[in-house]
Each structure stands twice: as structure tokens, then as C-alpha cells.
Design a protein around this motif. Structure first.
Motif, mmCIF file in Angstrom:
data_model
loop_
_atom_site.group_PDB
_atom_site.id
_atom_site.type_symbol
_atom_site.label_atom_id
_atom_site.label_comp_id
_atom_site.label_asym_id
_atom_site.label_seq_id
_atom_site.Cartn_x
_atom_site.Cartn_y
_atom_site.Cartn_z
ATOM 1 N N TYR A 8 0.866 -1.195 0.067
ATOM 2 C CA TYR A 8 -0.132 0.234 0.130
ATOM 3 C C TYR A 8 0.824 1.232 0.043
ATOM 4 O O TYR A 8 1.755 1.213 0.752
ATOM 5 C CB TYR A 8 -0.906 -0.122 1.265
ATOM 6 C CG TYR A 8 -2.047 -1.144 1.304
ATOM 7 C CD1 TYR A 8 -3.266 -0.908 0.779
ATOM 8 C CD2 TYR A 8 -1.634 -2.238 1.741
ATOM 9 C CE1 TYR A 8 -4.192 -1.507 0.837
ATOM 10 C CE2 TYR A 8 -2.664 -3.458 1.805
ATOM 11 C CZ TYR A 8 -3.993 -2.938 1.420
ATOM 12 O OH TYR A 8 -4.900 -4.094 1.349
ATOM 13 N N LYS A 40 1.568 5.866 -1.478
ATOM 14 C CA LYS A 40 1.332 7.084 -1.996
ATOM 15 C C LYS A 40 2.257 7.435 -2.912
ATOM 16 O O LYS A 40 3.524 7.454 -2.464
ATOM 17 C CB LYS A 40 0.830 7.964 -0.766
ATOM 18 C CG LYS A 40 -0.235 7.452 0.084
ATOM 19 C CD LYS A 40 -0.750 8.643 1.133
ATOM 20 C CE LYS A 40 -1.630 8.173 1.853
ATOM 21 N NZ LYS A 40 -2.165 9.349 2.972
ATOM 22 N N ILE A 51 -3.224 4.380 -2.521
ATOM 23 C CA ILE A 51 -4.299 5.003 -1.499
ATOM 24 C C ILE A 51 -4.498 6.283 -1.641
ATOM 25 O O ILE A 51 -5.540 6.660 -0.957
ATOM 26 C CB ILE A 51 -4.056 4.301 -0.240
ATOM 27 C CG1 ILE A 51 -2.883 4.892 0.430
ATOM 28 C CG2 ILE A 51 -4.047 2.854 -0.409
ATOM 29 C CD1 ILE A 51 -3.032 4.655 1.907
ATOM 30 N N THR A 52 -3.859 6.987 -2.256
ATOM 31 C CA THR A 52 -3.979 8.373 -2.237
ATOM 32 C C THR A 52 -5.252 8.850 -2.630
ATOM 33 O O THR A 52 -5.533 8.544 -3.986
ATOM 34 C CB THR A 52 -2.950 9.332 -3.208
ATOM 35 O OG1 THR A 52 -1.574 8.943 -2.817
ATOM 36 C CG2 THR A 52 -2.926 10.723 -3.189
ATOM 37 N N ASN A 67 -8.242 7.575 -1.801
ATOM 38 C CA ASN A 67 -8.956 6.469 -1.962
ATOM 39 C C ASN A 67 -9.226 5.832 -0.605
ATOM 40 O O ASN A 67 -8.525 5.022 0.017
ATOM 41 C CB ASN A 67 -8.333 5.313 -2.848
ATOM 42 C CG ASN A 67 -9.029 4.158 -3.013
ATOM 43 O OD1 ASN A 67 -10.248 3.805 -2.103
ATOM 44 N ND2 ASN A 67 -9.239 3.554 -4.209
ATOM 45 N N ASP A 68 -10.259 6.624 -0.169
ATOM 46 C CA ASP A 68 -10.716 6.062 1.379
ATOM 47 C C ASP A 68 -11.084 4.712 1.456
ATOM 48 O O ASP A 68 -10.609 4.216 2.590
ATOM 49 C CB ASP A 68 -11.975 6.870 1.651
ATOM 50 C CG ASP A 68 -12.001 8.383 1.741
ATOM 51 O OD1 ASP A 68 -10.694 8.902 1.851
ATOM 52 O OD2 ASP A 68 -12.884 9.353 1.823
ATOM 53 N N THR A 71 -7.603 3.037 1.771
ATOM 54 C CA THR A 71 -7.109 3.457 3.045
ATOM 55 C C THR A 71 -7.437 2.724 4.337
ATOM 56 O O THR A 71 -6.873 2.264 5.068
ATOM 57 C CB THR A 71 -7.353 4.942 3.394
ATOM 58 O OG1 THR A 71 -6.664 5.693 2.136
ATOM 59 C CG2 THR A 71 -6.735 5.396 4.506
ATOM 60 N N ARG A 72 -8.864 2.611 4.283
ATOM 61 C CA ARG A 72 -9.665 1.648 5.324
ATOM 62 C C ARG A 72 -9.003 0.391 5.328
ATOM 63 O O ARG A 72 -8.775 -0.084 6.391
ATOM 64 C CB ARG A 72 -11.054 1.965 5.373
ATOM 65 C CG ARG A 72 -11.556 3.228 5.648
ATOM 66 C CD ARG A 72 -13.028 3.381 5.834
ATOM 67 N NE ARG A 72 -13.945 2.957 4.625
ATOM 68 C CZ ARG A 72 -14.115 3.821 3.621
ATOM 69 N NH1 ARG A 72 -13.922 5.126 3.780
ATOM 70 N NH2 ARG A 72 -14.609 3.518 2.860
ATOM 71 N N GLN A 115 -5.522 0.042 6.804
ATOM 72 C CA GLN A 115 -5.583 0.313 8.044
ATOM 73 C C GLN A 115 -6.106 -0.922 8.999
ATOM 74 O O GLN A 115 -5.532 -1.289 10.121
ATOM 75 C CB GLN A 115 -6.232 1.528 8.483
ATOM 76 C CG GLN A 115 -5.696 2.789 8.051
ATOM 77 C CD GLN A 115 -6.401 4.132 8.358
ATOM 78 O OE1 GLN A 115 -7.849 3.844 8.307
ATOM 79 N NE2 GLN A 115 -5.777 5.055 8.158
ATOM 80 N N ARG A 174 -1.444 3.550 10.259
ATOM 81 C CA ARG A 174 -2.105 4.559 9.296
ATOM 82 C C ARG A 174 -1.033 5.178 8.329
ATOM 83 O O ARG A 174 -1.185 6.018 7.452
ATOM 84 C CB ARG A 174 -2.466 5.709 10.254
ATOM 85 C CG ARG A 174 -3.457 5.275 11.280
ATOM 86 C CD ARG A 174 -3.984 6.212 12.298
ATOM 87 N NE ARG A 174 -4.637 7.377 11.571
ATOM 88 C CZ ARG A 174 -5.898 7.553 11.307
ATOM 89 N NH1 ARG A 174 -6.574 6.680 11.528
ATOM 90 N NH2 ARG A 174 -6.425 8.736 10.536
ATOM 91 N N VAL A 232 2.135 5.044 5.307
ATOM 92 C CA VAL A 232 2.551 3.988 4.271
ATOM 93 C C VAL A 232 4.088 4.262 4.162
ATOM 94 O O VAL A 232 4.735 5.038 4.413
ATOM 95 C CB VAL A 232 2.017 4.862 2.789
ATOM 96 C CG1 VAL A 232 0.454 4.321 2.709
ATOM 97 C CG2 VAL A 232 2.191 6.104 2.527
#
Length: 87
Positions: A7, A9, A34-35, A37-38, A41-42, A45, A51, A53
Motif C-alpha cells: 500500500y 502513496k 491509496i492517495t 482512496n478512502d 485506506t480503510r 488500516q 495509518r 505508508v
């Protein structure tokens, strides 16, 4: 075949370094950018309990972030993980 996921950015220097190391080792990996992209990102996590990268997984086992990955490389733990069979 070893499954490697990262994962990341796009602007993250630690992500770029980890990907460059994987490439230099000739290891194929799946990258999740994941930039902005909620959902991803979730997901990251939830899987890593972190949290920041990058977050790296080998055969669904969490390796950690960039420092953890490079420490695993230095210590030989990465070689061990890469040689494990997927069941």
C-alpha cells in the motif's frame, strides 16, 4: 508463487524506496495506490493496524512499513518469508 502487496502513496519517499528495493530484487508485487482512496485506506488500516505508508504484506502476512521491510531484508527474515510455501 509469493504474493507481495504494498500500500503506497505516489509522493511518499519511503514507498518509492521500498518499491525500488523490491524491483532491484526482481520481486513482482501488487501495488495499491491509496492517495485519495478512502476505501483502500480503510482496508490498509484494517489489515495493518497502522495509518502510515508503505505497508507491505507477503503471502498475506504483514511485514510492516518501509523500515520494517528493510530490517527484514538485512536480518534475513525476508528471505525466509519469500521461501515459505503458500498453503
Amino acid at each position: 508463487m509469493t504474493k507481495i502487496e504494498i500500500y503506497s502513496k505516489g509522493y511518499c519517499p519511503y514507498c518509492k524506496q521500498a518499491k525500488a528495493t523490491l524491483n532491484s530484487l526482481g520481486l513482482a508485487f501488487e501495488e495499491y495506490e491509496i492517495t485519495g482512496n478512502d476505501k483502500l485506506t480503510r482496508e490498509m488500516q484494517a489489515r495493518s493496524k497502522r495509518r502510515t505508508v508503505p505497508q507491505i504484506f507477503i503471502n498475506d502476512q504483514h511485514i510492516g512499513g518501509g523500515d520494517d521491510f528493510h530490517e527484514a531484508l538485512r536480518s534475513g527474515a525476508l528471505t525466509h518469508l519469500l521461501n515459505q510455501k503458500i498453503v
